[in-house]
Write a protein that holds these residues in place. Structure first.
Motif, short mmCIF file in Angstrom:
data_model
loop_
_atom_site.label_atom_id
_atom_site.label_comp_id
_atom_site.label_asym_id
_atom_site.label_seq_id
_atom_site.Cartn_x
_atom_site.Cartn_y
_atom_site.Cartn_z
N LEU A 53 -23.80 -22.92 47.15
CA LEU A 53 -23.88 -21.60 46.51
C LEU A 53 -22.73 -21.36 45.54
O LEU A 53 -22.64 -20.29 44.92
N LEU A 55 -19.59 -21.09 46.32
CA LEU A 55 -18.53 -20.27 46.90
C LEU A 55 -17.25 -21.06 47.12
O LEU A 55 -16.20 -20.49 47.34
N ALA A 76 -21.86 -19.94 41.41
CA ALA A 76 -23.16 -20.39 41.88
C ALA A 76 -23.92 -20.99 40.71
O ALA A 76 -24.01 -20.37 39.66
N PRO A 77 -24.44 -22.19 40.87
CA PRO A 77 -25.19 -22.79 39.77
C PRO A 77 -26.42 -21.95 39.44
O PRO A 77 -26.97 -21.26 40.29
N VAL A 80 -29.85 -21.02 41.59
CA VAL A 80 -29.57 -21.08 43.03
C VAL A 80 -29.37 -19.66 43.55
O VAL A 80 -28.68 -18.85 42.93
N GLY A 82 -29.33 -17.24 47.50
CA GLY A 82 -29.29 -17.33 48.95
C GLY A 82 -28.10 -16.61 49.51
O GLY A 82 -27.44 -15.84 48.82
N VAL B 11 -22.52 -27.24 35.83
CA VAL B 11 -23.87 -26.71 35.92
C VAL B 11 -23.96 -25.48 35.05
O VAL B 11 -23.02 -24.71 34.97
N GLY B 12 -25.06 -25.31 34.36
CA GLY B 12 -25.22 -24.12 33.54
C GLY B 12 -25.11 -22.87 34.39
O GLY B 12 -25.92 -22.67 35.28
N THR B 13 -24.08 -22.09 34.17
CA THR B 13 -23.86 -20.93 35.00
C THR B 13 -23.72 -19.69 34.14
O THR B 13 -22.61 -19.28 33.81
N PRO B 14 -24.83 -19.10 33.73
CA PRO B 14 -24.73 -17.88 32.94
C PRO B 14 -24.18 -16.76 33.81
O PRO B 14 -24.84 -16.30 34.73
N ARG B 111 -19.33 -12.77 49.64
CA ARG B 111 -20.07 -13.97 49.25
C ARG B 111 -21.31 -13.61 48.46
O ARG B 111 -21.67 -14.29 47.49
N LEU B 114 -20.17 -12.77 45.01
CA LEU B 114 -19.78 -13.96 44.24
C LEU B 114 -20.99 -14.77 43.80
O LEU B 114 -21.02 -15.27 42.67
N VAL B 115 -21.97 -14.88 44.69
CA VAL B 115 -23.18 -15.61 44.31
C VAL B 115 -23.90 -14.87 43.18
O VAL B 115 -24.42 -15.49 42.25
N ARG B 118 -21.01 -14.64 40.02
CA ARG B 118 -20.61 -16.01 39.65
C ARG B 118 -19.24 -16.11 39.01
O ARG B 118 -18.92 -17.15 38.43
N PHE B 282 -12.66 -17.52 49.55
CA PHE B 282 -13.80 -16.74 50.03
C PHE B 282 -14.67 -17.53 51.01
O PHE B 282 -15.62 -17.00 51.55
N THR B 283 -14.36 -18.82 51.20
CA THR B 283 -15.17 -19.59 52.14
C THR B 283 -14.71 -19.36 53.57
O THR B 283 -15.44 -19.65 54.50
#
Lengths: 310, 451
Positions: A53, A55, A76-77, A80, A82, B11-14, B111, B114-115, B118, B282-283
């Motif tokens: 994810l 993180l 997060a890529p 993706v 979740g 990785v493409g992360t917009p 989390r 953050l997800v 990003r 954050f993990t």
């Protein structure tokens, strides 16, 4: 030609101080596959899901997600979605407001109908206007799944999504995940509920103390594994017991059950097949035959206990 | 290591733009009942308070401009400002900024955030901007509401300044607005301290309380007989220094220093919070960002900023000691007396006389002349003398002064009765409050502004 991989991990390591959370983990998840991640507490499941994810960043190894290498930066890529350690919801917002706020955050052209559709898929339409503060754990899990659906993910990463689900909620979640996989979305989920994993997953990876001790199809896990205990209910328990005792590769577990009508035997699958044939030839009806614990659970216990042994 | 993470191509992360993150944070803030209640309270309560107090017989004379609440609607927002600087603004910043990051820890939503976003950087910026926006909304509410309450209850009348000079309603409006704008600087400093506490202390309630505790510490410090360089270099000094806007000429030096110091604190505390936030892991669920290192990393630079600002102010200004000296007190009292004498003259329908004609002077001592005439205390005594045109004898009046360490004083008239010894004066239209009986003033601590 092999299906394209949604996840390709090679030699992933991750440490927290002196603690090695992941130790050379390899993982392949094909597109459209539901992949289970199991392991005892502290095995590194959540850490691995966190890496997927975005993180956390691995200390070593190669990780490709949806065909592209993951860089060192946290993020997060794309594609993706979740959650780990439970879905993140804001209790002061209603279920619909949580989803609407998230949709606005992504800036996606998510219409109200899409939010309604996501709520319906997870069975929360009736409580869409209720604040999330009053939701049970199972409802929160379903709302978290609905939030993930809004982003139309190509890889869905879920940590213990079955926690707190009642049978109706479980049916909704299973239905959603199966439909997603059918549409080509890969799903990686961790769970301690082996029945869920067996019902959903085509492949599993078992982690123990940060290492992969098995990865592959469930059928392979059952086939390559050791003897299992089976409950055997027949029309003539006494005769069945005698026959089982005379069959090679069958061990009768005397203390296995208190029910006199049920026989518990330990055997590999071929020996069990042989026993069933002999019972039928002897005119004994087989009314029930089932593993005492699921093959996955048995394998999990055997592999993780073996790994934990010094 | 058998393999190195590929870093050549991400990785493409917009990432989510800050504007959307800002809106998301605002939605979350505004959905909280306590924030809604605060907004309502800040936009309604000051108007009710000012209107109610303005209608009462006894006024809050202990608060600056409180004694003028019957006279003009512009006194209300200044009384509210004085109160807000002491209590309301520190508490508001505590509730809003002090909980901005800690709330995500309590809810376990880091989390998820953050997800979704990003980018920890953008999360920080969005949160900081959202808290700033809500705090601004609350401050604007306090200002507008108290001004509306005062104007509706009393009216748009001239305001008596801190040195007794009369500000036209237009000038008063401008100065009131400017005073509230200036107070934004220390409010921002407290908000930044709140953000820092929220990041550095995690779920601990100390994070929530930090701005209020810092503000309380600053207020206690202002009550102590500190050297003037230390006093002015404290980040909360602008909560006091706006008083200088209401003298003629305005005492801008201390105000500018106070504003700059506050902004330096705001920038430093925000930068520290930002760095601490980006370093957070954050993990690790057990890690809420708090810890000895985080606290140390947050506190030590602020102590350094305090020491640096004290040094710079001490070096850049000629002020020494308490900043309260005999000549400054005498000049302030004489100036205020002259302005207020003109007001009394007008009340009594006597021929107008200018401050220049009055040539008012004050002779002040402390402790009955037995103590050095400097520093704060309630044992200052001043004899004011003035001249009237075509009158050979000089008039004189006595005042007892209570001078506080921040330079503010209350002058209490001690006679003669016809001038300053009684709280009312008999005018042709009836009894009216005597402007010379008691009045507020202040001594500019850094240096004297010739006026």
């Amino acid at each position: 030609m092999d299906a394209p991989l949604a996840i390709r991990a090679r030699g992933i390591t991750k440490c927290f101080g002196d603690v090695v959370a992941l130790d050379g983990v390899d993982l392949d998840v094909a597109a459209g596959q539901i992949h289970g991640l199991v392991g005892p507490n502290g095995a590194g499941k959540t850490t691995l899901l966190g890496l997927l994810l975005g993180l956390a960043v691995a200390d070593g190894g190669n990780l490709e997600i949806l065909g592209t290498p993951v860089a060192r930066a946290l993020a997060a890529p794309d594609g993706v979605a979740g959650f780990v350690d439970g879905p993140g919801l804001y209790p002061s917002l209603t279920a619909r407001q949580n989803l609407a706020a998230l949709a606005a955050l992504h800036g996606s052209d998510v219409a109200t109908t899409a939010i309604d559709d996501a709520l319906e898929q997870v069975g929360l339409t009736d409580v869409a206007g209720d604040r999330a503060s009053g939701f049970s754990l199972g409802m929160r899990q379903r709302l978290g799944l609905a939030a993930a659906l809004l982003t139309r993910p190509r890889l869905l990463v879920l940590d213990e999504p079955a926690n707190g689900l009642d049978p109706a909620g479980k049916r909704h979640v299973h239905g959603v995940l199966t439909r997603l996989a059918t549409d080509g979305t890969s799903v990686v989920l961790s769970s301690h509920r082996m029945d869920d994993l067996e019902a959903l997953c085509s492949e599993v990876t078992i982690l123990a103390t940060g290492r992969v001790v098995f990865t592959g199809p469930l059928a392979k896990l059952a086939a390559e594994n050791r003897e299992l205990d089976y409950r055997l209910r027949t029309s003539d328990p006494q005769a069945a017991r005698r026959l089982a005792a005379d069959t090679a590769g069958i061990h009768i577990d005397v203390a296995g059950t208190r029910d006199a009508e049920v026989l518990v035997v330990r055997a590999l699958v071929p020996a069990l097949d042989d026993l069933v044939v002999r019972l039928v030839h002897a005119g004994i009806a087989v009314r029930e035959i089932a593993p005492v614990v699921s093959p996955l659970e048995a394998a999990f216990l055997a592999l993780t206990e073996q790994e934990a042994r010094p | 290591m058998t393999a190195i993470l590929a870093a050549d191509r991400a990785v493409g992360t917009p990432r989510v733009p800050v504007a959307r993150g800002f809106r998301f944070e605002l939605v979350k803030l505004v959905s909280q009942w306590r924030i809604r209640l605060l907004v309502l309270a800040c936009w309604i309560a000051p108007a009710l308070f000012v209107a109610a107090v303005s209608q009462q017989g006894s006024l809050p004379v202990d608060t600056l401009f409180g004694r003028w609440m019957h006279a003009t609607g512009w006194a209300g927002p200044l009384v509210t400002l004085g109160f807000a600087g002491t209590w309301a603004l520190p508490l508001l910043t505590s509730v809003v900024a002090g909980d901005m990051f800690a709330s995500e820890d309590r809810l376990g939503t880091w989390r998820h955030l953050l997800v979704a976003v990003r980018s920890p950087r953008r999360i920080f910026v969005a949160k900081a901007l959202a808290s700033l926006t809500v705090i601004l909304l609350l401050v604007v509410g306090l200002a507008c509401s108290s001004a509306a309450g005062g104007l509706l209850a009393v009216g748009n009348q001239p305001l008596v300044g801190l040195d007794g000079h009369l500000l036209t309603p237009g000038d008063a409006a401008g100065k009131v607005l400017l005073a509230w704008v200036c107070v934004l600087a220390p409010t921002l400093a407290l908000a930044a301290v709140g953000l820092l506490g929220s990041v550095a202390l995690g779920r601990s309630p100390m994070g929530l309380l930090l701005p209020a505790l810092v503000a309380l510490s600053m207020q206690l410090a202002q009550m102590l007989p500190l050297p003037v360089a230390v006093r002015v270099a404290l980040p909360g000094y602008a909560f006091i220094a706006w008083n200088g806007l209401f003298t003629s000429p305005a005492q801008l030096g201390p105000l500018l220093i106070g504003v700059v110091v506050s902004l330096v604190w705001a920038a430093t505390a925000t930068a520290l919070a930002y760095l601490l936030f980006l370093r957070r892991d954050f993990t690790n669920l057990a890690d809420d960002g708090s810890g000895g290192r985080a606290v140390t990393a947050g506190v030590l630079p602020l102590v350094g900023i305090l020491a640096a600002t004290v040094g710079v102010v001490a070096e850049a200004t000629p002020a020494t000691g308490s900043g309260i000296q005999q000549d400054k007190v005498q000049r302030s009292v004489a100036t205020a007396f002259a302005h207020l004498y003109r007001m009394q003259t007008a009340q009594l329908h006597r021929p107008d006389v200018t401050e220049a004609q009055l040539k008012a002077t004050a002779t002040c001592n402390k402790g009955g002349g037995k103590l050095a005439a400097e520093g704060p205390g309630n044992d200052w005594r001043c004899v004011v003398s003035w001249h009237l045109p075509d009158v050979e004898a000089a008039g004189s009046a006595i005042y007892q002064l209570d001078v506080t360490p921040d330079g503010r004083f209350v002058a209490d008239g001690d006679g003669p009765k016809e001038v300053n010894g009684y709280f009312l004066v008999r005018t042709p239209t009836g009894d009216a409050p005597n402007p010379l009986w008691q009045f507020d003033g202040n001594v500019e601590l850094l240096h004297s502004t010739k006026g």
